[in-house]
Design an enzyme around this catalytic site. Structure first.
Site, PDB file in Angstrom:
ATOM      1  N   ASN A 218       0.853  -1.201   0.000  1.00 27.91           N
ATOM      2  CA  ASN A 218       0.000   0.000   0.000  1.00 27.91           C
ATOM      3  C   ASN A 218       0.881   1.241   0.000  1.00 27.91           C
ATOM      4  OD1 ASN A 218       0.591   0.806   2.846  1.00 27.91           O
ATOM      5  ND2 ASN A 218      -0.323  -1.196   3.231  1.00 27.91           N
ATOM      6  N   LYS A 297       8.580 -16.757 -11.218  1.00 31.35           N
ATOM      7  CA  LYS A 297       7.784 -15.622 -11.709  1.00 31.35           C
ATOM      8  C   LYS A 297       6.568 -16.138 -12.485  1.00 31.35           C
ATOM      9  CE  LYS A 297       8.061 -11.594 -14.642  1.00 31.35           C
ATOM     10  NZ  LYS A 297       8.537 -11.260 -15.959  1.00 31.35           N
ATOM     11  N   ILE A 315      -1.779  -8.090  13.958  1.00 30.75           N
ATOM     12  CA  ILE A 315      -0.719  -7.864  14.957  1.00 30.75           C
ATOM     13  C   ILE A 315      -1.282  -7.136  16.183  1.00 30.75           C
ATOM     14  CG2 ILE A 315       1.530  -6.748  15.330  1.00 30.75           C
ATOM     15  CD1 ILE A 315       1.804  -6.912  12.188  1.00 30.75           C
TER      16      ILE A 315
HETATM   17  O1  PMT Z   1       2.849   6.007   6.573  1.00 29.71           O
HETATM   18  P1  PMT Z   1       2.218   7.310   6.138  1.00 29.71           P
HETATM   19  O2  PMT Z   1       2.361   7.556   4.649  1.00 29.71           O
HETATM   20  O3  PMT Z   1       2.693   8.474   6.961  1.00 29.71           O
HETATM   21  O4  PMT Z   1       0.640   7.210   6.370  1.00 29.71           O
HETATM   22  C1  PMT Z   1       0.154   7.115   7.669  1.00 29.71           C
HETATM   23  C2  PMT Z   1      -0.995   6.091   7.772  1.00 29.71           C
HETATM   24  C3  PMT Z   1      -2.208   6.585   6.976  1.00 29.71           C
HETATM   25  C4  PMT Z   1      -0.537   4.731   7.227  1.00 29.71           C
HETATM   26  C5  PMT Z   1      -1.312   5.948   9.314  1.00 29.71           C
HETATM   27  O5  PMT Z   1      -1.725   7.204   9.800  1.00 29.71           O
HETATM   28  C6  PMT Z   1      -2.383   4.915   9.562  1.00 29.71           C
HETATM   29  O6  PMT Z   1      -3.576   5.145   9.483  1.00 29.71           O
HETATM   30  N1  PMT Z   1      -1.934   3.657   9.891  1.00 29.71           N
HETATM   31  C7  PMT Z   1      -2.837   2.500  10.087  1.00 29.71           C
HETATM   32  C8  PMT Z   1      -3.242   1.964   8.734  1.00 29.71           C
HETATM   33  C9  PMT Z   1      -4.122   0.739   8.849  1.00 29.71           C
HETATM   34  O7  PMT Z   1      -3.677  -0.331   8.543  1.00 29.71           O
HETATM   35  O8  PMT Z   1      -5.326   0.980   9.365  1.00 29.71           O
HETATM   36  P2  PMT Z   1      -6.468  -0.152   9.572  1.00 29.71           P
HETATM   37  O9  PMT Z   1      -7.657   0.629   9.966  1.00 29.71           O
HETATM   38  O10 PMT Z   1      -6.545  -1.009   8.371  1.00 29.71           O
HETATM   39  O11 PMT Z   1      -5.900  -1.011  10.771  1.00 29.71           O
HETATM   40  C10 PMT Z   1      -6.280  -0.798  12.140  1.00 29.71           C
HETATM   41  C11 PMT Z   1      -5.105  -1.065  13.046  1.00 29.71           C
HETATM   42  O12 PMT Z   1      -4.791  -2.457  13.021  1.00 29.71           O
HETATM   43  C12 PMT Z   1      -3.825  -0.329  12.707  1.00 29.71           C
HETATM   44  O13 PMT Z   1      -3.238   0.111  13.915  1.00 29.71           O
HETATM   45  C13 PMT Z   1      -2.952  -1.403  12.045  1.00 29.71           C
HETATM   46  O14 PMT Z   1      -1.569  -1.179  12.302  1.00 29.71           O
HETATM   47  C14 PMT Z   1      -3.425  -2.664  12.734  1.00 29.71           C
HETATM   48  N2  PMT Z   1      -3.347  -3.894  11.919  1.00 29.71           N
HETATM   49  C15 PMT Z   1      -4.068  -4.030  10.783  1.00 29.71           C
HETATM   50  C16 PMT Z   1      -4.031  -5.208  10.071  1.00 29.71           C
HETATM   51  C17 PMT Z   1      -3.212  -6.255  10.535  1.00 29.71           C
HETATM   52  N3  PMT Z   1      -3.127  -7.389   9.882  1.00 29.71           N
HETATM   53  N4  PMT Z   1      -2.498  -6.106  11.665  1.00 29.71           N
HETATM   54  C18 PMT Z   1      -2.558  -4.949  12.365  1.00 29.71           C
HETATM   55  O15 PMT Z   1      -1.882  -4.823  13.395  1.00 29.71           O
END
Ligand code: PMT
Length: 413
Positions: A218, A297, A315
């Site tokens: 992403n 590939k 996580i």
């Molecule tokens: O890196 P930048 O370009 O500065 O952009 C910042 C950002 C937009 C990436 C950051 O501000 C942000 O929003 N990060 C979280 C992105 C995300 O994965 O959001 P989510 O709503 O999909 O996930 C919710 C939470 O679960 C997050 O804390 C994520 O780290 C965590 N997660 C999600 C999926 C996964 N498999 N494991 C996780 O731990």
């Protein structure tokens, strides 16, 4: 610079310092101050009053700062490139050095009839003044009352020092030496709010392999997570930063662990979790990965192709499920119903706090240098406006420290 000064100065790395130079013979020291601040890693924008230009030329300070010096409020060209309101917002810290008796009086009265006073009035950035004037002017009750008012309003007073003055008199009123101003400025960023705390932060994207040359990922740049790591280190925390692949330098005083996939990120977080007190998950972890990674590939074939995906480990949910006293902050990246969706994640993942940000819009979010956050917890929340990510991270760290302390004191009571 001494060792302790160079470590303090490291808090100035990447800070945006607006240096105001006013009319005093000590303006000659501003040239050295610009050099020292730049050496400490700060970006320095000089703004000079008209009187200051009688003592040192804008050209000198422009050469040393590498940025055009701004001098006039009613300058159409300058306002078009970086107007006074923009400069006021840009600054992480405003230092007025030297600050003449006249300029201090203007600050107290809230005047805005020149560029520097207008910027000071329009800025929310911390303000530090380094007075420089004749000892009688300094001792005058008008100046003393003005300085007291500024300090009462939250301005930081740097000096003055006592000693031999340019006018031949001896006494207080000399501007501090540039090294002292640099050290005092750096100390303003070292808040101590998380002194001695252990904080683990995740940042950046993950890459989930499809075959040896392709992956799912992403647009996360890591800027948000790295800014939080910097702010937490400045607040005195011992920081471990687990990062996906990004093109960013490791912040000072931060231990960095590089990973690629969600699986690797989970393993790195688990390996470093022991003894942590706060976790902040800013990483954009892929929710899905290919069910199978092709050994070779994948060849192009006629027609469309399908990719079977499976979920990656969550996580954040894994950590929070067994968090004990750990204070866990998650992020929520949402394109719609920001608060509603974020609150669902706060509940579902048993978090102490969630930082919700809008993504996919014109400003903020992924791969942007600015962002806005809605910080939510069980009983409330607070909104942080659109700001450069460095500033936003400092505000976030302050609130995390407050909420952490509140939880800690409830636990110990
Ligand atoms: O890196 P930048 O370009 O500065 O952009 C910042 C950002 C937009 C990436 C950051 O501000 C942000 O929003 N990060 C979280 C992105 C995300 O994965 O959001 P989510 O709503 O999909 O996930 C919710 C939470 O679960 C997050 O804390 C994520 O780290 C965590 N997660 C999600 C999926 C996964 N498999 N494991 C996780 O731990």
């Amino acid at each position: 610079m001494t060792d302790s000064m160079s470590s303090l100065a490291s808090s100035l790395a990447n800070k945006r310092i607006l240096l105001g130079v006013t009319g005093s013979i000590a303006a000659y020291k501003s040239a050295e101050l610009v050099r020292r601040l730049s050496e400490a890693g700060a970006t320095v924008q000089v703004v000079m009053t008209e009187a200051a230009q009688a003592f040192v030329t804008p050209f000198t300070l422009q050469t040393l700062s590498g940025r055009a010096v701004h001098t006039a409020l009613m300058d159409a060209d300058a306002e078009a490139t970086m107007g006074h309101i923009e400069q006021a917002r840009w600054a992480d810290l405003i230092i007025v050095a030297p600050a003449s008796a006249n300029f201090i009086a203007k600050l107290v009265q809230g005047q805005a009839d020149d560029l520097l006073s207008a910027i000071c009035l329009a800025s929310e950035a911390p303000l530090a003044v380094a007075p420089a004037m004749n000892r009688q002017m300094w001792a005058h009750e008008a100046t003393q009352a003005n300085v007291a008012t500024l300090v009462e309003r939250g301005a930081k007073l740097f000096g003055p020092a006592a000693g031999e003055q340019a006018c031949g008199e001896v006494g207080p009123g000399r501007m501090l030496e540039p090294d002292q101003i640099v050290a005092m400025s750096a100390a303003l960023f070292d808040t101590g709010l998380l002194a001695g705390r252990r904080v683990l932060i995740t940042a950046g994207p993950t890459q989930e392999d499809i075959d040896p040359v392709r992956y799912i990922s992403n647009r996360s740049s890591g800027k948000m997570g790295f800014s939080i790591a910097t702010a937490a280190a400045e607040a005195g925390a011992q920081v471990t930063l687990v990062s996906g692949p990004v093109a960013l330098a490791t912040p000072e005083r931060v231990t960095r662990v590089d990973v690629r996939s969600a699986e690797e990120m989970l393993a790195a977080v688990a390996a470093n979790l022991d003894g942590q007190e706060i976790v902040i998950a800013a990483a954009a972890v892929a929710d899905y990965r290919p069910l199978q990674v092709a050994t070779h590939k994948i060849k192009k074939q006629a027609g469309s192709a399908q990719l079977s995906l499976e979920q990656t480990p969550d996580i954040l949910a894994t950590i929070a499920a067994d968090k004990g006293d750990l204070f866990v902050v998650g992020f929520a990246a949402e394109t719609e119903r920001l608060e509603e969706n974020a609150r669902l994640k706060l509940e579902k993942k048993s978090l102490d706090m969630i930082a919700a940000n809008r993504v996919g819009s014109e400003r903020g979010g992924f791969d942007s240098s600015e962002n806005a956050l809605k910080l939510l917890w069980q009983e409330g929340g607070v909104e942080l406006p659109m700001l450069p990510k460095e500033k936003l991270a400092r505000a976030l760290v302050q609130i995390v420290a407050e909420r952490f302390d509140a939880k800690d004191s409830t636990k110990n009571s």
